[in-house]
Write a protein that holds these residues in place. Structure first.
Motif, PDB file in Angstrom:
ATOM      1  N   GLU A 238     -54.873  -2.356 -22.059  1.00  0.00           N
ATOM      2  CA  GLU A 238     -56.105  -2.312 -21.267  1.00  0.00           C
ATOM      3  C   GLU A 238     -55.856  -2.744 -19.829  1.00  0.00           C
ATOM      4  OE1 GLU A 238     -59.433  -4.477 -22.814  1.00  0.00           O
ATOM      5  OE2 GLU A 238     -59.652  -3.091 -24.512  1.00  0.00           O
ATOM      6  N   LEU A 239     -55.102  -3.827 -19.685  1.00  0.00           N
ATOM      7  CA  LEU A 239     -54.800  -4.353 -18.352  1.00  0.00           C
ATOM      8  C   LEU A 239     -53.993  -3.329 -17.552  1.00  0.00           C
ATOM      9  CD1 LEU A 239     -55.332  -7.085 -16.949  1.00  0.00           C
ATOM     10  CD2 LEU A 239     -53.092  -7.846 -17.763  1.00  0.00           C
ATOM     11  N   ARG A 240     -53.009  -2.753 -18.222  1.00  0.00           N
ATOM     12  CA  ARG A 240     -52.140  -1.770 -17.568  1.00  0.00           C
ATOM     13  C   ARG A 240     -52.930  -0.518 -17.174  1.00  0.00           C
ATOM     14  NH1 ARG A 240     -46.026   0.018 -19.108  1.00  0.00           N
ATOM     15  NH2 ARG A 240     -46.144   2.192 -18.510  1.00  0.00           N
ATOM     16  N   ALA A 241     -53.761  -0.014 -18.101  1.00  0.00           N
ATOM     17  CA  ALA A 241     -54.541   1.198 -17.829  1.00  0.00           C
ATOM     18  C   ALA A 241     -55.542   0.956 -16.700  1.00  0.00           C
ATOM     19  CB  ALA A 241     -55.271   1.638 -19.096  1.00  0.00           C
ATOM     20  N   ARG A 242     -56.211  -0.187 -16.741  1.00  0.00           N
ATOM     21  CA  ARG A 242     -57.214  -0.501 -15.712  1.00  0.00           C
ATOM     22  C   ARG A 242     -56.559  -0.601 -14.330  1.00  0.00           C
ATOM     23  NH1 ARG A 242     -59.155  -5.831 -16.519  1.00  0.00           N
ATOM     24  NH2 ARG A 242     -59.083  -5.370 -18.743  1.00  0.00           N
ATOM     25  N   GLY A 243     -55.412  -1.235 -14.266  1.00  0.00           N
ATOM     26  CA  GLY A 243     -54.693  -1.351 -12.996  1.00  0.00           C
ATOM     27  C   GLY A 243     -54.277   0.002 -12.466  1.00  0.00           C
ATOM     28  N   PHE A 244     -53.803   0.837 -13.371  1.00  0.00           N
ATOM     29  CA  PHE A 244     -53.362   2.174 -12.966  1.00  0.00           C
ATOM     30  C   PHE A 244     -54.537   2.985 -12.435  1.00  0.00           C
ATOM     31  CE2 PHE A 244     -52.335   6.655 -13.688  1.00  0.00           C
ATOM     32  CZ  PHE A 244     -51.077   6.739 -13.104  1.00  0.00           C
ATOM     33  N   GLU A 245     -55.657   2.942 -13.182  1.00  0.00           N
ATOM     34  CA  GLU A 245     -56.833   3.730 -12.779  1.00  0.00           C
ATOM     35  C   GLU A 245     -57.369   3.262 -11.431  1.00  0.00           C
ATOM     36  OE1 GLU A 245     -59.087   3.274 -16.367  1.00  0.00           O
ATOM     37  OE2 GLU A 245     -57.671   4.615 -17.405  1.00  0.00           O
ATOM     38  N   GLN A 246     -57.342   1.969 -11.207  1.00  0.00           N
ATOM     39  CA  GLN A 246     -57.796   1.441  -9.921  1.00  0.00           C
ATOM     40  C   GLN A 246     -56.877   1.919  -8.794  1.00  0.00           C
ATOM     41  OE1 GLN A 246     -58.131  -2.884  -9.785  1.00  0.00           O
ATOM     42  NE2 GLN A 246     -58.307  -2.785  -7.538  1.00  0.00           N
ATOM     43  N   TRP A 247     -55.581   1.898  -9.066  1.00  0.00           N
ATOM     44  CA  TRP A 247     -54.600   2.324  -8.064  1.00  0.00           C
ATOM     45  C   TRP A 247     -54.787   3.813  -7.734  1.00  0.00           C
ATOM     46  CZ3 TRP A 247     -49.829   5.237  -9.105  1.00  0.00           C
ATOM     47  CH2 TRP A 247     -48.994   5.338  -7.991  1.00  0.00           C
ATOM     48  N   VAL A 248     -55.031   4.626  -8.763  1.00  0.00           N
ATOM     49  CA  VAL A 248     -55.264   6.060  -8.559  1.00  0.00           C
ATOM     50  C   VAL A 248     -56.555   6.274  -7.765  1.00  0.00           C
ATOM     51  CG1 VAL A 248     -55.819   8.240  -9.739  1.00  0.00           C
ATOM     52  CG2 VAL A 248     -53.927   6.818 -10.563  1.00  0.00           C
ATOM     53  N   ALA A 249     -57.601   5.505  -8.125  1.00  0.00           N
ATOM     54  CA  ALA A 249     -58.890   5.633  -7.421  1.00  0.00           C
ATOM     55  C   ALA A 249     -58.747   5.294  -5.935  1.00  0.00           C
ATOM     56  CB  ALA A 249     -59.931   4.734  -8.081  1.00  0.00           C
ATOM     57  N   GLU A 250     -57.792   4.415  -5.636  1.00  0.00           N
ATOM     58  CA  GLU A 250     -57.566   4.032  -4.233  1.00  0.00           C
ATOM     59  C   GLU A 250     -56.695   5.046  -3.506  1.00  0.00           C
ATOM     60  OE1 GLU A 250     -55.804   0.180  -4.777  1.00  0.00           O
ATOM     61  OE2 GLU A 250     -57.730  -0.777  -5.243  1.00  0.00           O
ATOM     62  N   GLY A 251     -56.235   6.092  -4.224  1.00  0.00           N
ATOM     63  CA  GLY A 251     -55.417   7.117  -3.587  1.00  0.00           C
ATOM     64  C   GLY A 251     -53.921   6.881  -3.695  1.00  0.00           C
ATOM     65  N   ARG A 252     -53.500   6.162  -4.739  1.00  0.00           N
ATOM     66  CA  ARG A 252     -52.080   5.869  -4.982  1.00  0.00           C
ATOM     67  C   ARG A 252     -51.380   5.302  -3.743  1.00  0.00           C
ATOM     68  NH1 ARG A 252     -50.908   9.112  -9.871  1.00  0.00           N
ATOM     69  NH2 ARG A 252     -48.679   8.839  -9.648  1.00  0.00           N
ATOM     70  N   PRO A 253     -51.926   4.223  -3.157  1.00  0.00           N
ATOM     71  CA  PRO A 253     -51.293   3.641  -1.959  1.00  0.00           C
ATOM     72  C   PRO A 253     -49.943   3.022  -2.296  1.00  0.00           C
ATOM     73  CG  PRO A 253     -52.943   2.142  -2.812  1.00  0.00           C
ATOM     74  CD  PRO A 253     -53.058   3.403  -3.624  1.00  0.00           C
ATOM     75  N   GLU A 254     -49.135   2.784  -1.258  1.00  0.00           N
ATOM     76  CA  GLU A 254     -47.899   2.034  -1.496  1.00  0.00           C
ATOM     77  C   GLU A 254     -47.945   0.705  -0.757  1.00  0.00           C
ATOM     78  OE1 GLU A 254     -45.242   5.347   0.059  1.00  0.00           O
ATOM     79  OE2 GLU A 254     -44.345   3.603   1.037  1.00  0.00           O
TER      80      GLU A 254
END
Ligand code: ZN
Length: 241
Positions: free
Chosen positions: A222-238
């Motif tokens: 859950e933690l991993r998926a939520r973090g990933f989805e948030q990162w994608v929603a932000e436009g996959r920043p680096e």
């Protein structure tokens, strides 16, 4: 930060966090070794992930291949037998009466660091790198920076050493850990993280979700998926290391 040529030992489980730490160390140090701990996890899959991640990082990042040194596996099954938790015994993942998840293995990071330091002493490595994180983690007391500062002092006093305990993820959110992976190795490192790292508490590989393999419902997934989805929603920043 010490001279780059002093070398680092990365506490490497084959999970998302320690993979980011390994890339961080390969970016920063000329010589990097890894250490894994077999403390009787129910999941050999985690130990398998370590091999795949290391091999693929060396293959896809030629600049890092020359820096990536030996891998060490330490037998900690004696410790696993002492600790009573959901990771080492058949027990439900739940909150305990102490307000900690049953996945908490008391003192695990302290024990790991003591073993890692003994190994680093022998290998001539000065930086001990771990993926401990205070930010949106489960509140494990041995992941706190204050604990690790105290441990660093104890190790240096007790071993007459000048180790530094490096925790590059300490103040990052899970979304920022994905961003750091991209900052260190671009989308190829993100792909390795998604496809080859293992985080699931239940040891399930299962289907490949956008965020990686796993059961999808345990706290780690859950933690991993939520973090990933948030990162994608932000436009996959680096995030620059
Ligand atoms: Zn899971």
């Amino acid at each position: 930060m010490g001279p780059m040529n002093e070398g680092a030992l990365v506490l490497f489980s084959g999970g998302q966090d320690s993979t980011a730490c390994l890339a961080w160390a390969l970016h920063r140090f000329d010589r990097v070794e890894t250490v894994g701990f077999d403390y009787g996890q129910k999941h050999a899959v985690e130990l398998e992930a370590r091999r795949h991640v290391r091999a693929r990082m060396a293959r896809e990042f030629p600049a890092w291949a020359g820096r990536l040194g030996d891998d060490h596996m330490l037998d900690m099954r004696g410790f696993g037998a002492v600790a009573d938790s959901a990771l080492t015994r058949d027990r439900e993942i739940e909150m305990t009466e102490r307000g900690l998840p049953s996945t908490f293995v008391p003192g695990r990071n302290l024990v790991f660091l003591a073993y890692a330091a003994a190994l680093a002493d022998r290998r001539g490595l000065k930086a001990l790198v771990g993926g401990m994180c205070e930010t949106d983690f489960s509140g494990y007391p041995d992941c706190r920076r204050a604990t690790l500062d105290a441990m660093q002092t104890a190790l240096n006093l007790g071993m007459e050493q000048d180790f530094s305990v490096e925790t590059p993820l300490m103040w990052l959110t899970k979304a920022q850990t994905w961003a750091l992976a991209k900052g260190l190795g671009g989308e190829p490192l993100v792909a390795i993280t998604v496809e080859d790292t293992h985080t699931c508490y239940l040891g399930e590989r299962g289907t490949l979700h956008p965020w990686g393999h796993g059961c999808g419902v345990c706290p780690a997934c859950e933690l991993r998926a939520r973090g990933f989805e948030q990162w994608v929603a932000e436009g996959r920043p680096e995030l620059a290391p």
